[in-house]
Design a protein around this motif. Structure first.
Motif, mmCIF file in Angstrom:
data_model
loop_
_atom_site.group_PDB
_atom_site.id
_atom_site.type_symbol
_atom_site.label_atom_id
_atom_site.label_comp_id
_atom_site.label_asym_id
_atom_site.label_seq_id
_atom_site.Cartn_x
_atom_site.Cartn_y
_atom_site.Cartn_z
ATOM 1 N N THR A 152 0.823 -1.209 0.000
ATOM 2 C CA THR A 152 0.000 0.000 0.000
ATOM 3 C C THR A 152 0.856 1.258 0.000
ATOM 4 O O THR A 152 0.552 2.234 -0.708
ATOM 5 C CB THR A 152 -0.955 -0.003 1.208
ATOM 6 O OG1 THR A 152 -1.776 -1.174 1.158
ATOM 7 C CG2 THR A 152 -1.841 1.234 1.213
ATOM 8 N N ASP A 153 1.930 1.245 0.760
ATOM 9 C CA ASP A 153 2.777 2.446 0.843
ATOM 10 C C ASP A 153 3.478 2.754 -0.474
ATOM 11 O O ASP A 153 3.917 3.889 -0.698
ATOM 12 C CB ASP A 153 3.820 2.279 1.952
ATOM 13 C CG ASP A 153 3.197 2.264 3.339
ATOM 14 O OD1 ASP A 153 2.068 2.791 3.477
ATOM 15 O OD2 ASP A 153 3.821 1.724 4.268
ATOM 16 N N ALA A 213 -4.899 6.294 -8.162
ATOM 17 C CA ALA A 213 -3.777 5.500 -7.672
ATOM 18 C C ALA A 213 -2.960 5.040 -8.874
ATOM 19 O O ALA A 213 -3.513 4.715 -9.924
ATOM 20 C CB ALA A 213 -4.288 4.290 -6.891
ATOM 21 N N ALA A 256 -5.048 2.022 -0.469
ATOM 22 C CA ALA A 256 -4.427 3.346 -0.493
ATOM 23 C C ALA A 256 -5.464 4.434 -0.730
ATOM 24 O O ALA A 256 -5.392 5.528 -0.137
ATOM 25 C CB ALA A 256 -3.351 3.394 -1.573
#
Length: 412
Positions: A152-153, A213, A256
């Protein structure tokens, strides 16, 4: 004087739509909304009922392809813009429109008709069953945290103009219908619905915003469209994030985007509407009690060509069953049908038979179970499906079920 029911002519659209606005409360839509729906209307599939020069009834249909269990996109008529003037109630106007429309859909070779109902009690008598549900959530982000998956990061997020990001967002959406029943493949022009942003619809919230994203090569892997509604109380800010859409191609992008929405400054609630009832968000939150999910009906499904519809979808496991189907409104569907399927990857056939029935139900229950939403076992427990051979309901119910809940992402 007799009423005149006829196919809509292009120069009648404004009067036809004026009638529809009156039927839905009489509040005029914004010019941009009205123009978009005028563009999307298919006049050849739209019916008007006229009392001299006044439109008193309407029903239309959009040409859709609907995803069904197994990933196939099946032709479906998206029934829409149905209304009857309050001066012409109890005169059979709605019934005559439904009769004409279903006959036309059958003649056009579409096995399914689908709609979203302003009042869900109306359409059951015409054979529609609730095929999908939608969930709304109101998350108290002061008390809820997200447990995000690995990766996710590494997801990059960018705040973008909703109009300029439209093509990228549509590429994400286009990959999703094959993965979940109940979704429509986007036809040309329908991408505009998601970015329609008249000020009258904001109710004090901001203009529409979009965050995307991106994956490691800069490709868009998800997006969220939302508004922010500022608010203040004596103790400080109490703003809300109003999420209209969130789609993603992988778990990291999905998480995210939600984390971004949870952490917007000066907001304490995230509210989202029309989410799938098995939304992965429910498994990311730290405290489900602070999410307050609410479920309601969404897509109503009507089998117009029963054998064609049942043969078009896949099944979760092998099944060989004789169904006794009641369908008073479309009697060509009534009678006994043998459904034989080899499972999710097998062939399917549905043919008339004189063999003894094992399960009895109406076409409405078939519509409710068709996309894998409601189970036939649950409907049997409510007395709406009858088991005529011991164990038959459990077998056919397992075959109709699917591994993800059906979902309609947007109305029509």
């Amino acid at each position: 004087m007799a009423l005149d029911t006829r196919v809509l002519q292009a120069d009648e659209w404004d009067a036809w739509y004026d009638h529809l606005e009156l039927a839905f409360g009489g509040v005029a839509e914004s010019p941009e909304e009205r123009e978009l729906w005028k563009t999307l209307t298919e006049p050849a599939r739209s019916l008007g009922v006229w009392d001299e020069d006044t439109c008193v009834g309407s029903a239309g249909a959009f040409t859709f392809r609907l995803s069904v269990p197994g990933g196939a996109l099946v032709p479906a008529a998206g029934v829409t813009m149905v209304g009857v003037a309050p001066t012409h109630r109890r005169r059979g106007v709605l019934t005559s429109l439904m009769r004409r429309q279903l006959d036309d859909i059958r003649a056009g070779g579409e096995p399914l008709a689908v709609l979203t109902a302003s009042e869900p009690a109306i359409y059951g008598r015409f054979g529609y069953g609730t095929g999908t549900y939608a969930m709304s959530v109101d998350v108290d982000t002061t008390r809820v945290r997200l447990s995000v998956p690995p990766g996710t990061d590494a997801v990059r997020l960018r705040l973008v103009d909703p109009e300029k990001a439209l093509a990228d967002c549509e590429r994400v959406y286009a990959a999703l219908p094959a993965t979940r029943p109940g979704m429509t493949a986007r036809q040309p022009g329908w991408e505009r619905v998601g970015v329609l942003d008249p000020e009258a619809r904001r109710a004090g919230a901001s203009p529409l915003k979009c965050v995307v994203a991106e994956g490691p090569r800069g490709e868009v892997t998800g997006y969220a469209r939302y508004r922010v509604k500022p608010d203040w109380e004596q103790s400080g800010s109490d703003g809300k994030v109003l999420v209209s859409e969130l789609d993603a191609l992988d778990p990291a992008s999905y998480a995210a985007l939600w984390r971004y929405l949870f952490e917007i400054d000066l907001t304490w609630h995230v509210q989202a509407y029309g989410r799938p009832v098995d939304d992965a968000l429910l498994h990311l939150v730290s405290d489900i009690r602070r999410v307050t999910p609410r479920k309601r009906d969404a897509l109503h499904v009507r089998l117009v060509d029963l054998p064609g519809a049942l043969a078009a979808r896949a099944y979760a496991g092998p099944v060989d069953v004789v169904l006794e189907v009641e369908d008073d409104f479309c009697p060509w569907n009534a009678g006994r049908w043998r459904l034989v399927a080899g499972g999710s990857a097998g062939s399917v056939s549905c043919t008339r038979t004189a063999d003894p029935a094992e399960v009895a139900l109406s076409v409405r229950e078939l519509g409710a179970a068709y996309l894998g939403g409601d189970t036939l076992a649950a409907l049997a427990a409510a007395g709406r499906v009858r088991e005529l051979r011991p164990g038959a309901v459990a077998r056919v119910s397992r075959a109709f079920a699917w591994d993800v809940a059906p979902w309609l992402p947007h109305g029509f």
